[in-house]
Design a protein around this motif. Structure first.
Motif, PDB file in Angstrom:
ATOM      1  N   LYS A  59      -5.780  -8.454   3.736  1.00  0.00           N
ATOM      2  CA  LYS A  59      -4.494  -8.601   3.060  1.00  0.00           C
ATOM      3  C   LYS A  59      -3.593  -7.379   3.162  1.00  0.00           C
ATOM      4  O   LYS A  59      -2.376  -7.495   3.081  1.00  0.00           O
ATOM      5  CB  LYS A  59      -4.721  -8.918   1.577  1.00  0.00           C
ATOM      6  CG  LYS A  59      -5.389 -10.254   1.311  1.00  0.00           C
ATOM      7  CD  LYS A  59      -5.517 -10.492  -0.188  1.00  0.00           C
ATOM      8  CE  LYS A  59      -6.149 -11.845  -0.478  1.00  0.00           C
ATOM      9  NZ  LYS A  59      -6.271 -12.087  -1.941  1.00  0.00           N
ATOM     10  N   THR A  60      -4.177  -6.197   3.325  1.00  0.00           N
ATOM     11  CA  THR A  60      -3.408  -4.966   3.175  1.00  0.00           C
ATOM     12  C   THR A  60      -2.939  -4.388   4.515  1.00  0.00           C
ATOM     13  O   THR A  60      -3.746  -4.100   5.396  1.00  0.00           O
ATOM     14  CB  THR A  60      -4.236  -3.904   2.434  1.00  0.00           C
ATOM     15  OG1 THR A  60      -4.652  -4.437   1.179  1.00  0.00           O
ATOM     16  CG2 THR A  60      -3.415  -2.642   2.207  1.00  0.00           C
ATOM     17  N   THR A  78       0.630  -1.998   1.640  1.00  0.00           N
ATOM     18  CA  THR A  78       1.273  -3.151   1.038  1.00  0.00           C
ATOM     19  C   THR A  78       0.440  -4.392   1.266  1.00  0.00           C
ATOM     20  O   THR A  78      -0.197  -4.544   2.302  1.00  0.00           O
ATOM     21  CB  THR A  78       2.691  -3.359   1.628  1.00  0.00           C
ATOM     22  OG1 THR A  78       3.252  -4.554   1.089  1.00  0.00           O
ATOM     23  CG2 THR A  78       2.668  -3.441   3.135  1.00  0.00           C
ATOM     24  N   ARG A  79       0.428  -5.284   0.295  1.00  0.00           N
ATOM     25  CA  ARG A  79      -0.309  -6.530   0.395  1.00  0.00           C
ATOM     26  C   ARG A  79       0.516  -7.618   1.075  1.00  0.00           C
ATOM     27  O   ARG A  79       0.023  -8.680   1.375  1.00  0.00           O
ATOM     28  CB  ARG A  79      -0.726  -7.008  -1.005  1.00  0.00           C
ATOM     29  CG  ARG A  79      -1.925  -6.239  -1.575  1.00  0.00           C
ATOM     30  CD  ARG A  79      -3.185  -6.578  -0.799  1.00  0.00           C
ATOM     31  NE  ARG A  79      -4.327  -5.798  -1.218  1.00  0.00           N
ATOM     32  CZ  ARG A  79      -5.181  -6.178  -2.173  1.00  0.00           C
ATOM     33  NH1 ARG A  79      -4.982  -7.307  -2.829  1.00  0.00           N
ATOM     34  NH2 ARG A  79      -6.215  -5.419  -2.472  1.00  0.00           N
ATOM     35  N   ASP A  80       1.814  -7.370   1.252  1.00  0.00           N
ATOM     36  CA  ASP A  80       2.704  -8.313   1.938  1.00  0.00           C
ATOM     37  C   ASP A  80       3.834  -7.483   2.493  1.00  0.00           C
ATOM     38  O   ASP A  80       4.680  -7.018   1.746  1.00  0.00           O
ATOM     39  CB  ASP A  80       3.228  -9.373   0.972  1.00  0.00           C
ATOM     40  CG  ASP A  80       4.179 -10.365   1.633  1.00  0.00           C
ATOM     41  OD1 ASP A  80       4.531 -10.142   2.806  1.00  0.00           O
ATOM     42  OD2 ASP A  80       4.546 -11.352   0.974  1.00  0.00           O
ATOM     43  N   THR A  83       7.773  -7.292   1.151  1.00  0.00           N
ATOM     44  CA  THR A  83       8.369  -6.987  -0.134  1.00  0.00           C
ATOM     45  C   THR A  83       7.876  -5.679  -0.712  1.00  0.00           C
ATOM     46  O   THR A  83       6.712  -5.328  -0.590  1.00  0.00           O
ATOM     47  CB  THR A  83       8.066  -8.098  -1.159  1.00  0.00           C
ATOM     48  OG1 THR A  83       6.666  -8.127  -1.398  1.00  0.00           O
ATOM     49  CG2 THR A  83       8.525  -9.446  -0.661  1.00  0.00           C
ATOM     50  N   GLU A  85       7.680  -5.233  -3.842  1.00  0.00           N
ATOM     51  CA  GLU A  85       6.868  -5.621  -4.983  1.00  0.00           C
ATOM     52  C   GLU A  85       5.380  -5.682  -4.624  1.00  0.00           C
ATOM     53  O   GLU A  85       4.518  -5.724  -5.489  1.00  0.00           O
ATOM     54  CB  GLU A  85       7.324  -6.980  -5.531  1.00  0.00           C
ATOM     55  CG  GLU A  85       8.649  -6.939  -6.281  1.00  0.00           C
ATOM     56  CD  GLU A  85       9.848  -6.953  -5.358  1.00  0.00           C
ATOM     57  OE1 GLU A  85       9.659  -6.960  -4.131  1.00  0.00           O
ATOM     58  OE2 GLU A  85      10.970  -6.959  -5.872  1.00  0.00           O
ATOM     59  N   SER A  86       5.071  -5.707  -3.335  1.00  0.00           N
ATOM     60  CA  SER A  86       3.683  -5.836  -2.907  1.00  0.00           C
ATOM     61  C   SER A  86       3.033  -4.492  -2.589  1.00  0.00           C
ATOM     62  O   SER A  86       1.904  -4.466  -2.117  1.00  0.00           O
ATOM     63  CB  SER A  86       3.616  -6.722  -1.665  1.00  0.00           C
ATOM     64  OG  SER A  86       4.282  -6.097  -0.593  1.00  0.00           O
ATOM     65  N   TYR A  88       0.714  -1.607  -2.746  1.00  0.00           N
ATOM     66  CA  TYR A  88      -0.591  -1.714  -3.378  1.00  0.00           C
ATOM     67  C   TYR A  88      -1.467  -0.550  -2.918  1.00  0.00           C
ATOM     68  O   TYR A  88      -1.694  -0.375  -1.734  1.00  0.00           O
ATOM     69  CB  TYR A  88      -1.250  -3.043  -2.986  1.00  0.00           C
ATOM     70  CG  TYR A  88      -2.358  -3.491  -3.895  1.00  0.00           C
ATOM     71  CD1 TYR A  88      -2.132  -4.444  -4.876  1.00  0.00           C
ATOM     72  CD2 TYR A  88      -3.636  -2.959  -3.779  1.00  0.00           C
ATOM     73  CE1 TYR A  88      -3.144  -4.872  -5.723  1.00  0.00           C
ATOM     74  CE2 TYR A  88      -4.660  -3.367  -4.622  1.00  0.00           C
ATOM     75  CZ  TYR A  88      -4.411  -4.324  -5.592  1.00  0.00           C
ATOM     76  OH  TYR A  88      -5.419  -4.731  -6.425  1.00  0.00           O
ATOM     77  N   ASN A 108       0.697  -4.240  -7.112  1.00  0.00           N
ATOM     78  CA  ASN A 108       1.695  -5.311  -7.055  1.00  0.00           C
ATOM     79  C   ASN A 108       3.111  -4.774  -7.214  1.00  0.00           C
ATOM     80  O   ASN A 108       3.955  -5.353  -7.892  1.00  0.00           O
ATOM     81  CB  ASN A 108       1.412  -6.366  -8.114  1.00  0.00           C
ATOM     82  CG  ASN A 108       0.065  -7.036  -7.922  1.00  0.00           C
ATOM     83  OD1 ASN A 108      -0.383  -7.213  -6.791  1.00  0.00           O
ATOM     84  ND2 ASN A 108      -0.595  -7.379  -9.009  1.00  0.00           N
TER      85      ASN A 108
END
Length: 343
Positions: A59-60, A78-80, A83, A85-86, A88, A108
């Protein structure tokens, strides 16, 4: 104002275009303003997003920034990759000479736990715990706030003072004074970190009282849901696109001008020529956005937006949230800003 955080880069020798892409790496030339530039000669730093390694973490993604002199600028995760917001995990920044600028952690997209920020000379600038100021120091290492109480000075990336005032229990309290990059002076009264009232001493020599709209983020009129609806309704899926069974996002960057129109529309990370062209075409036909406003004056904003395509030939509005739209300095705020107003 909800803050967005600028993500990632790495110098790629021999790459002369605005971005390069391999199977697992996207490299982009960037200006400090947050705008994508055409070549290494015009860049302030280079950004690279490394796709997740399935053998380590599916995911990261790893986020790397390097200055043009080759020194590290940022290491983040980042997990995404679409964004802020991701964000992490660990997030470490460096000054151009290699000295540390900050050490922090995100979950998050939210700053969590202890964080330390530094002056260019290596002295501690301030510390936070769960986004509350704990200690603050001047450039000589003298404490000006302890246990969340005292004074805090906010600087821009060139360490020019842009705001200063008192903090109580780790939050802005009482009257603060600030200056934007153009020398516009503001005063603001805060209560437990919340802006209550203030004055703007504008360049036109007028004083604007209680200007609560001094810091308004640029956005699609109607918000992200309306943006998703617009993209869904106006994206054309040609037979060529449908035949490729596309499932992914085209990462776009553009400027929201002072009148809300879009300019400098560019593909940061694409899928294929026809899909990328369709993403550009849709944004070129976008209605005017709500421009970013600083102290009642519209400002140009650099904005990055992922546009998602699926095999069903539909866009997913939930995946259209921007990861970067931070053109101006807030006065004051509890986390540093990493971009400047676009001129």
């Amino acid at each position: 104002m909800k803050k967005r955080t600028l993500l990632i880069s790495l110098i790629a020798l021999g790459v002369s275009q605005a971005f390069a892409q391999t199977k697992n790496v996207t490299t982009v030339y960037m200006a400090n303003s947050g705008d994508i530039v055409e070549s290494k000669e015009k860049a302030d730093f280079v950004r690279q997003i490394l796709s997740p390694d399935p053998e380590v973490d599916k995911k990261t993604s790893t986020v790397l920034d390097f200055y043009m002199n080759g020194n590290k600028k940022l290491i983040a995760h980042t997990r995404d990759a679409g964004t802020s917001e991701s964000l992490y995990g660990s997030y470490i920044e460096y000054f151009k000479d290699g000295n540390r600028k900050s050490i922090r952690n995100y979950k998050n997209g939210t700053l969590v736990g202890d964080a330390v920020f530094y002056y260019p000379n290596g002295q501690t600038y301030y510390t936070t715990n769960n986004n509350r100021i704990v200690q603050s120091f001047d450039a000589n290492g003298n404490a000006i706030a302890e246990n969340g109480n005292g004074k805090w000075i906010i600087y821009n990336d060139n360490f020019k003072v842009i705001a200063e005032g008192a903090i109580v229990n780790g939050k802005q309290n009482g009257e603060w004074t600030g200056f934007d990059e153009y020398g516009v002076k503001t005063t603001g009264v805060y209560k437990s970190g919340v802006f209550v009232s203030g004055n703007l001493f504008a360049n036109d020599n007028k004083v604007y009282e209680n200007c609560k709209d001094f810091d308004t983020q640029a956005a699609f009129r109607g918000g992200d849901e309306k943006l998703g609806d617009f993209l869904s309704r106006n994206t054309r899926h040609s037979k060529s696109i449908q035949s490729k069974n596309i499932d992914g996002s085209v990462l776009m960057n553009f400027i929201i001008e002072k009148d809300g129109s879009l300019s400098n529309i560019k593909v940061v990370k694409g899928i294929s020529a026809d899909v990328d062209a369709e993403a550009v075409r849709v944004l070129e036909n976008s209605p005017k956005w709500q421009p970013g406003v600083l102290y009642g004056v519209a400002r140009r904003v650099s904005y990055t937006l992922p546009i998602s395509f699926s095999p069903e030939s539909k866009l997913n509005p939930s995946e259209t949230s921007p990861f970067y739209s931070q053109p101006f300095y807030s006065i004051p705020h509890t986390a540093p800003t990493y971009s400047s107003i676009l001129k």
